[in-house]
Motif scaffolding. Sequence first.
Motif, PDB file in Angstrom:
ATOM      1  N   LEU A   1     -28.861 -13.817 -24.076  1.00  8.11           N
ATOM      2  CA  LEU A   1     -29.646 -13.314 -22.949  1.00  8.11           C
ATOM      3  C   LEU A   1     -29.733 -14.346 -21.829  1.00  8.11           C
ATOM      4  CD1 LEU A   1     -32.547 -11.429 -24.786  1.00  8.11           C
ATOM      5  CD2 LEU A   1     -30.362 -10.547 -23.927  1.00  8.11           C
TER       6      LEU A   1
ATOM      7  N   MET B   1     -26.534 -14.021 -19.903  1.00  9.01           N
ATOM      8  CA  MET B   1     -26.546 -12.831 -19.050  1.00  9.01           C
ATOM      9  C   MET B   1     -27.435 -13.058 -17.826  1.00  9.01           C
ATOM     10  SD  MET B   1     -24.534 -10.799 -20.793  1.00  9.01           S
ATOM     11  CE  MET B   1     -24.737  -9.175 -20.082  1.00  9.01           C
ATOM     12  N   ARG B   2     -28.582 -13.673 -18.070  1.00  8.78           N
ATOM     13  CA  ARG B   2     -29.515 -13.948 -16.966  1.00  8.78           C
ATOM     14  C   ARG B   2     -28.885 -14.929 -15.982  1.00  8.78           C
ATOM     15  NH1 ARG B   2     -33.067 -16.050 -19.851  1.00  8.78           N
ATOM     16  NH2 ARG B   2     -34.179 -14.137 -20.416  1.00  8.78           N
TER      17      ARG B   2
ATOM     18  N   LYS C   1     -30.157  -6.111 -15.777  1.00  9.18           N
ATOM     19  CA  LYS C   1     -30.803  -6.169 -17.082  1.00  9.18           C
ATOM     20  C   LYS C   1     -30.401  -5.024 -17.994  1.00  9.18           C
ATOM     21  CE  LYS C   1     -35.166  -7.595 -19.129  1.00  9.18           C
ATOM     22  NZ  LYS C   1     -36.559  -8.014 -18.877  1.00  9.18           N
TER      23      LYS C   1
ATOM     24  N   TRP D   1     -27.782  -5.947 -20.526  1.00 10.56           N
ATOM     25  CA  TRP D   1     -28.014  -6.994 -21.509  1.00 10.56           C
ATOM     26  C   TRP D   1     -27.953  -6.416 -22.926  1.00 10.56           C
ATOM     27  CZ3 TRP D   1     -32.601 -10.583 -19.688  1.00 10.56           C
ATOM     28  CH2 TRP D   1     -32.302 -11.082 -18.416  1.00 10.56           C
TER      29      TRP D   1
END
Length: 561
Positions: free
Chosen positions: A515, A518-519, A525, A528
């Motif tokens: 995560l 991804m962030r 979002k 994700w």
Amino acid sequence: MTEKTRPIMLTNGAVPWPEDLAAEYTRRGWWRGQSLGSELWASADSHAESIAVIDGDIQLTYSSLTARADELATQMVDALGLTHGDRIVVQLDNCWQFAVLTLACLRAGIIPVMALPAHRHHELAHLVQTSEAVALVVPAETRGFDHQAMADEISKSCETLRTVMVVASDTTSIRRGYIDLTALCVESPDADRQKARWDANPPNSREVAVLLLSGGTTGLPKLIARTHDDYSYNVRAAIDISGLNETSVYLAALPASHNFSLACPGMLGALLVGGRLVMSHSSKPDEVFPLIRSMGVTHTAVVPAVVQRWLAYATEVGADDLNSLRVVQVGGARIANEVARQIRPILGATLQQAFGMAEGLCNFTRLDDPEEVICETQGRPISPGDEIRIVNELDEDVPPGELGVLLTRGPYTPRGYYRAAEHNAISFTSDGWYRSGDIVYLRPDGNLVVAGRDKDMINRGGEKVSAEEVENVIYRLATVAQVAAVAMPDADLGERLCVYIVPREGSRVTMEDVLATMRGAGVAKYKWPERVELVQELPTTKVGKIDKKALREAARKLSRD
């Protein structure tokens, strides 16, 4: 160009090409009106004493290769009773006998059905029955599996099958009633007469040259009829863009029966240009790297999972002695951008992305493309005659840059599967466009980017998520060796995103790591992952692609827990 109603007839159930298109392809020089055998023998005559094929300690010159193929063609017709147009299912590992057999079939108009080494009774019986094959060719055994026992069972259920040929290191292991293929692949003292016989009786160029297998992971494979005209052009167009020539040494690291390593440009390409073909019995780096070094290999083709193993091995033990290697083609599935960027610095070779299908269309990045194009796109069509459309679910063209399903047609993309009317109604439009099932978008520079297969699009509450986009981001984690993203059923959203990760040896990967990546990449979002499963290895299909079907089924079971 208009579609005509009166087609050119082809062999045994293949969908014919419209006459006007065949005339146009011939006028433009794409179709030469020659059999592939005739083209290969012309090349062999020009390189008679050069080494054509290397398989371990066996080295065959072009004159020896073609003399053996002419002898085998003669034996298949005169001694075994095969006739022009007969189908023969071929299941062999990479070996010199495979090369001789393929050329003999192309020479005599016998149609090889290219099975894969990993196929078993379920697939092979289907291929024999669908093609109505009269012969089957198998190894005696591989890694403890008894192919002859399997052939026995297939023979009992397939009425057309009357001949089984076997390749065995120990000829005494060949079962009674089966034919020793190697014994038929000798150089005849009557080679000149045999050559004259087959020179005078080539197959018609519009006939089926080979039956390939569809590459889907669902159901049994469909058969793809490739004619001498269209398949020859496929090979020649790939030769031009891959830089293959008579000084090249091509390593068959994937099964040579697979379209990628058979004709893109592959085995046939190496032989058409008078180059050298090296047969590898494995794609493992500890076996392949010594071959590259000792044989001076210049070109090879692999799938992403294989090149990832090569990169890991080269990082560990070094790759300084691979300096002959110039081009590594990667296809069969999209390679992650982060992995693609490692190929030149680690292996010292140019990556050529190859996105295509046994049904026809091939897209290659060019060897002189900028590194960004080579690493981040899947290239552009190899022929000026290739037509592509990118459409939505209503078959309407989408604006440039938007995702859609790829449709294609062109001078080496057949108009339907072999004896598969129901599949053809789904997979081909009425005016000849093939529905590839690939989700792509077209960049302004003409290069395609593959976002995944239609089944690789996760529909999370109406938001479409590309599995390959997610995988590319997760590959930025240095602790990740392999990753595959699939849909997991969900009662509320329809589907959620599940990722399967193989960590690098000695490394640990957590959901928090994923995560955070991804962030950090600024990914929306809804893309994700909502479940991370750590595994020791990912399942693969018979050609080495990651088996998304198996992973989707595993995720379905997880959703019930």
